[in-house]
Write a protein that holds these residues in place. Structure first.
Motif, PDB file in Angstrom:
ATOM      1  N   ILE A   1     -84.952  78.179  41.576  1.00 11.30           N
ATOM      2  CA  ILE A   1     -83.614  78.690  41.810  1.00 11.30           C
ATOM      3  C   ILE A   1     -83.355  79.132  43.389  1.00 11.30           C
ATOM      4  CG2 ILE A   1     -81.949  80.500  41.145  1.00 11.30           C
ATOM      5  CD1 ILE A   1     -83.104  80.316  38.332  1.00 11.30           C
ATOM      6  N   GLU A   2     -84.184  79.589  44.030  1.00 12.00           N
ATOM      7  CA  GLU A   2     -83.908  79.843  45.380  1.00 12.00           C
ATOM      8  C   GLU A   2     -84.011  78.900  46.006  1.00 12.00           C
ATOM      9  OE1 GLU A   2     -87.187  82.564  45.800  1.00 12.00           O
ATOM     10  OE2 GLU A   2     -86.560  84.202  45.236  1.00 12.00           O
ATOM     11  N   LEU A   3     -84.564  77.788  45.903  1.00 11.33           N
ATOM     12  CA  LEU A   3     -84.586  76.428  46.447  1.00 11.33           C
ATOM     13  C   LEU A   3     -83.333  75.590  46.349  1.00 11.33           C
ATOM     14  CD1 LEU A   3     -88.030  74.903  46.093  1.00 11.33           C
ATOM     15  CD2 LEU A   3     -87.482  76.345  48.140  1.00 11.33           C
ATOM     16  N   LEU A   4     -82.793  75.646  44.925  1.00 15.64           N
ATOM     17  CA  LEU A   4     -81.488  75.162  45.183  1.00 15.64           C
ATOM     18  C   LEU A   4     -80.325  76.017  45.493  1.00 15.64           C
ATOM     19  CD1 LEU A   4     -81.998  74.516  41.136  1.00 15.64           C
ATOM     20  CD2 LEU A   4     -81.877  72.842  42.855  1.00 15.64           C
ATOM     21  N   GLU A   5     -80.356  77.072  45.720  1.00 16.64           N
ATOM     22  CA  GLU A   5     -79.560  77.852  46.577  1.00 16.64           C
ATOM     23  C   GLU A   5     -79.729  77.522  48.234  1.00 16.64           C
ATOM     24  OE1 GLU A   5     -77.536  82.448  46.593  1.00 16.64           O
ATOM     25  OE2 GLU A   5     -79.880  82.267  46.428  1.00 16.64           O
ATOM     26  N   ALA A   6     -80.907  77.470  48.620  1.00 15.98           N
ATOM     27  CA  ALA A   6     -81.236  77.123  49.980  1.00 15.98           C
ATOM     28  C   ALA A   6     -80.741  75.784  50.397  1.00 15.98           C
ATOM     29  CB  ALA A   6     -82.779  77.243  50.315  1.00 15.98           C
ATOM     30  N   THR A   7     -80.427  74.656  49.707  1.00 13.01           N
ATOM     31  CA  THR A   7     -80.126  73.488  49.786  1.00 13.01           C
ATOM     32  C   THR A   7     -78.572  73.459  49.323  1.00 13.01           C
ATOM     33  OG1 THR A   7     -80.956  72.681  47.531  1.00 13.01           O
ATOM     34  CG2 THR A   7     -82.301  72.132  49.606  1.00 13.01           C
ATOM     35  N   HIS A   8     -78.045  74.335  49.101  1.00 13.00           N
ATOM     36  CA  HIS A   8     -76.467  74.503  48.897  1.00 13.00           C
ATOM     37  C   HIS A   8     -75.817  74.057  47.585  1.00 13.00           C
ATOM     38  CE1 HIS A   8     -76.000  76.167  53.008  1.00 13.00           C
ATOM     39  NE2 HIS A   8     -76.859  75.193  53.311  1.00 13.00           N
ATOM     40  N   LEU A   9     -76.881  73.937  46.651  1.00 12.53           N
ATOM     41  CA  LEU A   9     -76.490  73.295  45.399  1.00 12.53           C
ATOM     42  C   LEU A   9     -75.832  74.247  44.415  1.00 12.53           C
ATOM     43  CD1 LEU A   9     -79.104  70.653  44.563  1.00 12.53           C
ATOM     44  CD2 LEU A   9     -76.630  70.246  45.557  1.00 12.53           C
ATOM     45  N   ILE A  10     -76.228  75.784  44.644  1.00 12.69           N
ATOM     46  CA  ILE A  10     -75.761  76.555  43.845  1.00 12.69           C
ATOM     47  C   ILE A  10     -75.234  77.770  44.628  1.00 12.69           C
ATOM     48  CG2 ILE A  10     -77.191  75.747  41.511  1.00 12.69           C
ATOM     49  CD1 ILE A  10     -78.877  78.116  42.299  1.00 12.69           C
ATOM     50  N   TYR A  11     -74.266  78.645  43.973  1.00  5.05           N
ATOM     51  CA  TYR A  11     -74.312  80.008  44.410  1.00  5.05           C
ATOM     52  C   TYR A  11     -74.584  81.063  43.633  1.00  5.05           C
ATOM     53  CZ  TYR A  11     -70.760  77.977  47.493  1.00  5.05           C
ATOM     54  OH  TYR A  11     -70.112  76.902  48.462  1.00  5.05           O
ATOM     55  N   ARG A  12     -75.361  82.112  43.698  1.00  2.00           N
ATOM     56  CA  ARG A  12     -75.736  83.189  42.900  1.00  2.00           C
ATOM     57  C   ARG A  12     -74.759  84.169  43.020  1.00  2.00           C
ATOM     58  NH1 ARG A  12     -81.774  84.392  42.784  1.00  2.00           N
ATOM     59  NH2 ARG A  12     -81.493  84.288  45.041  1.00  2.00           N
ATOM     60  N   LEU A  13     -74.162  85.106  42.074  1.00  3.11           N
ATOM     61  CA  LEU A  13     -73.369  86.211  42.224  1.00  3.11           C
ATOM     62  C   LEU A  13     -74.080  87.201  41.411  1.00  3.11           C
ATOM     63  CD1 LEU A  13     -71.083  84.411  43.258  1.00  3.11           C
ATOM     64  CD2 LEU A  13     -69.608  85.808  42.010  1.00  3.11           C
ATOM     65  N   ALA A  14     -74.130  88.311  42.313  1.00  3.57           N
ATOM     66  CA  ALA A  14     -74.830  89.592  41.508  1.00  3.57           C
ATOM     67  C   ALA A  14     -73.419  90.417  40.826  1.00  3.57           C
ATOM     68  CB  ALA A  14     -75.405  90.644  42.699  1.00  3.57           C
ATOM     69  N   PRO A  15     -73.837  91.359  39.767  1.00  2.00           N
ATOM     70  CA  PRO A  15     -72.622  92.070  39.252  1.00  2.00           C
ATOM     71  C   PRO A  15     -72.259  93.301  40.222  1.00  2.00           C
ATOM     72  CG  PRO A  15     -74.948  92.895  38.509  1.00  2.00           C
ATOM     73  CD  PRO A  15     -75.121  91.495  39.123  1.00  2.00           C
ATOM     74  N   TYR A  16     -70.960  93.610  39.982  1.00  2.00           N
ATOM     75  CA  TYR A  16     -70.641  94.495  41.058  1.00  2.00           C
ATOM     76  C   TYR A  16     -70.954  95.912  40.757  1.00  2.00           C
ATOM     77  CZ  TYR A  16     -67.431  98.303  42.880  1.00  2.00           C
ATOM     78  OH  TYR A  16     -67.061  99.240  43.823  1.00  2.00           O
ATOM     79  N   GLY A  17     -71.382  96.559  41.855  1.00  2.00           N
ATOM     80  CA  GLY A  17     -72.397  97.957  42.021  1.00  2.00           C
ATOM     81  C   GLY A  17     -73.372  97.846  43.110  1.00  2.00           C
ATOM     82  N   TYR A  18     -74.087  98.676  43.184  1.00  3.37           N
ATOM     83  CA  TYR A  18     -75.130  98.946  43.975  1.00  3.37           C
ATOM     84  C   TYR A  18     -76.533  99.678  43.556  1.00  3.37           C
ATOM     85  CZ  TYR A  18     -71.436  98.184  47.151  1.00  3.37           C
ATOM     86  OH  TYR A  18     -70.187  97.649  47.883  1.00  3.37           O
ATOM     87  N   GLY A  19     -77.363  99.539  44.113  1.00  7.09           N
ATOM     88  CA  GLY A  19     -78.778 100.125  43.659  1.00  7.09           C
ATOM     89  C   GLY A  19     -79.604  99.365  42.696  1.00  7.09           C
ATOM     90  N   LYS A  20     -80.396 100.206  42.073  1.00  7.18           N
ATOM     91  CA  LYS A  20     -81.194  99.414  41.081  1.00  7.18           C
ATOM     92  C   LYS A  20     -80.667  98.627  39.852  1.00  7.18           C
ATOM     93  CE  LYS A  20     -84.958 103.010  41.819  1.00  7.18           C
ATOM     94  NZ  LYS A  20     -85.727 104.168  41.557  1.00  7.18           N
TER      95      LYS A  20
END
Length: 489
Positions: free
Chosen positions: A305-324
């Motif tokens: 998944i990290e490689l697919l993001e590195a080659t601009h094929l996907i975006y990853r969105l985290a949930p809103y918020g901060y911390g653990k």
């Protein structure tokens, strides 16, 4: 490996027709929004840095570089002082950058003024980060632009890149750019500097935009099928466009680039991972389900998944918020373009008859447009999930302000009952305005009668905007911002 100068000169002469006094063949007259930023960094750099064009394959990086060369020549830069070279070419890749520069200067003695190095697919240059760092630090007479289809250009040597290059990240074509490249003659929509301007519209303005927007809907659906790639936008049929897109992604990125750049050997497992993500575009990533279905271990799947993001094929969105809580939470996955899933999964035009699939494609397109419009402003994108499991598709943090977007691309008009997550978020965070992306052109305008938080000083204003119009305006605003100064959402 040693390559003769005669071979190098012959290859470079093909790539640099201006050395012979010839124009660049088949160069489009129309320019993407990113052109002005690239040209500024070459012609009058705001800082002593190189400039990197980063983005997926086949989205127009090479065309932008050649348009920049044409503009420099038109401004009087001597032809001998401009070099274009693509290190995707086997001869140039084998020879290396120093041999290429020597061959250039043997073929074209330097003229007065700065040198301009336009280097395509620079990730194939050995120790590229160190080389660029050295050039920026010690060759003030050179201005360098380089491209790459993979994020190793950024991540391989981050300490070298700090202060050494400015990054221009390209997405696939916006809906506005798609219409421009196809030279379609459509009724001109009202101009918007910002979506915020819609809150000042009168009812007659919404009615007029609805009438003018009728001709855009069919083209928007075809855009979702063809994708925002210049090549696929211009071929005759949707079927042919999807075939080209599928071949470029599967054959060139997954099978070639992943092996050449990252040393991936389990290409079939990587391909299966990508197909899984295509089936879950716009959804929350369930790593347990992915690993179980594909029979791969979690570290392997995470790496893919990290490689697919590195080659601009996907975006990853985290949930809103901060911390653990965010670190432990599930990511939301968007493909780089709405057309990728139907092309790779051989769905053709079937998504137009599938309300759920069409809604997913629209949400992917909306995110891509918002990202393209605001990434340069360091906007943080996330999704939101409340305590009652209500969700909001996209949340943009712009200058300390939260602006939520909820996509409801369906036939029914949107009411408060369908927006429980959006209302809950706006109440909890005292958000001033939000947007609902709708399907019907007459599902357009401010929403009335929304419940408010008990201690709210000012009511939240919610604006419904049809997806074709929102994507058009976001693309047009990006183009305008490249020429003037942009505004927020």
């Amino acid at each position: 490996m040693r390559v003769s100068k005669e071979e190098l000169v012959a290859v470079l002469a093909q790539f640099n027709p201006w050395w012979r006094g010839e124009s660049i063949a088949d160069l489009p007259r129309w320019r993407r929004a990113a052109f002005r930023e690239l040209h500024t960094w070459l012609a009058a750099p705001p800082a002593p840095r190189a400039v990197m064009l980063s983005g997926a394959r086949q989205i127009g990086k090479t065309t932008l570089m050649l348009q920049a060369a044409e503009a420099l020549l038109g401004a009087g830069v001597p032809a001998a002082n401009i070099l274009y070279a693509t290190f995707d070419h086997p001869i140039l890749k084998l020879a290396g950058i120093d041999a290429v520069l020597d061959a250039w200067r043997e073929r074209e003695p330097r003229a007065e003024g700065p040198e301009y190095l336009l280097l395509d697919e620079a990730q194939f240059i050995r120790d590229w980060g160190t080389w660029v760092k050295h050039q920026v630090d010690f060759r003030k007479d050179r201005r360098i632009a380089f491209t790459g289809s993979a994020m190793p250009l950024v991540e391989a040597a981050p300490e070298s890149g700090v202060g050494r290059w400015h990054t221009i990240r390209l997405t696939t074509l916006s809906f506005y750019e798609y219409l421009q490249i196809k030279r379609l003659q459509l009724p001109e929509l009202p101009k918007l500097r910002s979506l915020r301007d819609l809150f000042d519209w009168a009812p007659a303005d919404f009615y007029r935009a609805t009438e003018l927007g009728q001709d855009y809907v069919g083209h928007f659906h075809e855009y979702l099928l063809r994708g925002g790639f210049p090549q696929t936008a211009q071929v005759d049929s949707v079927t042919q466009a999807q075939r080209l897109l599928r071949e470029d992604i599967i054959d060139k990125v997954l099978k070639r680039d992943m092996t050449a750049l990252f040393g991936v050997r389990r290409v079939l497992d990587l391909e299966h991972t990508f197909l899984y993500l295509c089936l879950h575009d716009g959804g929350l990533l369930d790593m347990v389900d992915l690993c179980s279905n594909l029979e791969v271990k979690r570290p392997t799947a995470q790496h893919f998944i990290e490689l697919l993001e590195a080659t601009h094929l996907i975006y990853r969105l985290a949930p809103y918020g901060y911390g653990k809580d965010v670190l432990r939470a599930r990511f939301k996955i968007y493909l780089a373009d709405a057309a990728i899933a139907p092309a790779v999964m051989l769905k053709g035009k079937a998504i137009l008859e599938d309300a759920a699939a069409l809604g997913v494609a629209t949400e992917t397109a909306v995110f891509k447009h918002l990202f393209a419009r605001y990434y340069a402003q360091n906007v943080r994108f996330s999704y939101w999930r409340g305590k009652r499991e209500h969700e909001v598709d996209l949340v943009a943090e712009v200058g300390g302000e939260l602006i939520p977007f909820e996509v409801k691309y369906r036939a029914q008009h949107t009411g408060a009952r369908e927006l429980k997550g959006l209302i809950e978020l706006c109440q909890a965070k005292r958000i001033a305005r939000g947007y609902v992306v709708t399907k019907a052109l007459d599902d357009f305008g401010p929403m009335q009668g929304l419940p408010l938080a008990e201690d709210a000083d000012v009511p939240t204003r919610i604006m419904r905007v049809p997806a074709p119009l929102l994507c058009y305006w976001m693309g047009a605003a990006e183009q305008s911002a490249s020429e003037t100064s942009g505004a927020g959402a």
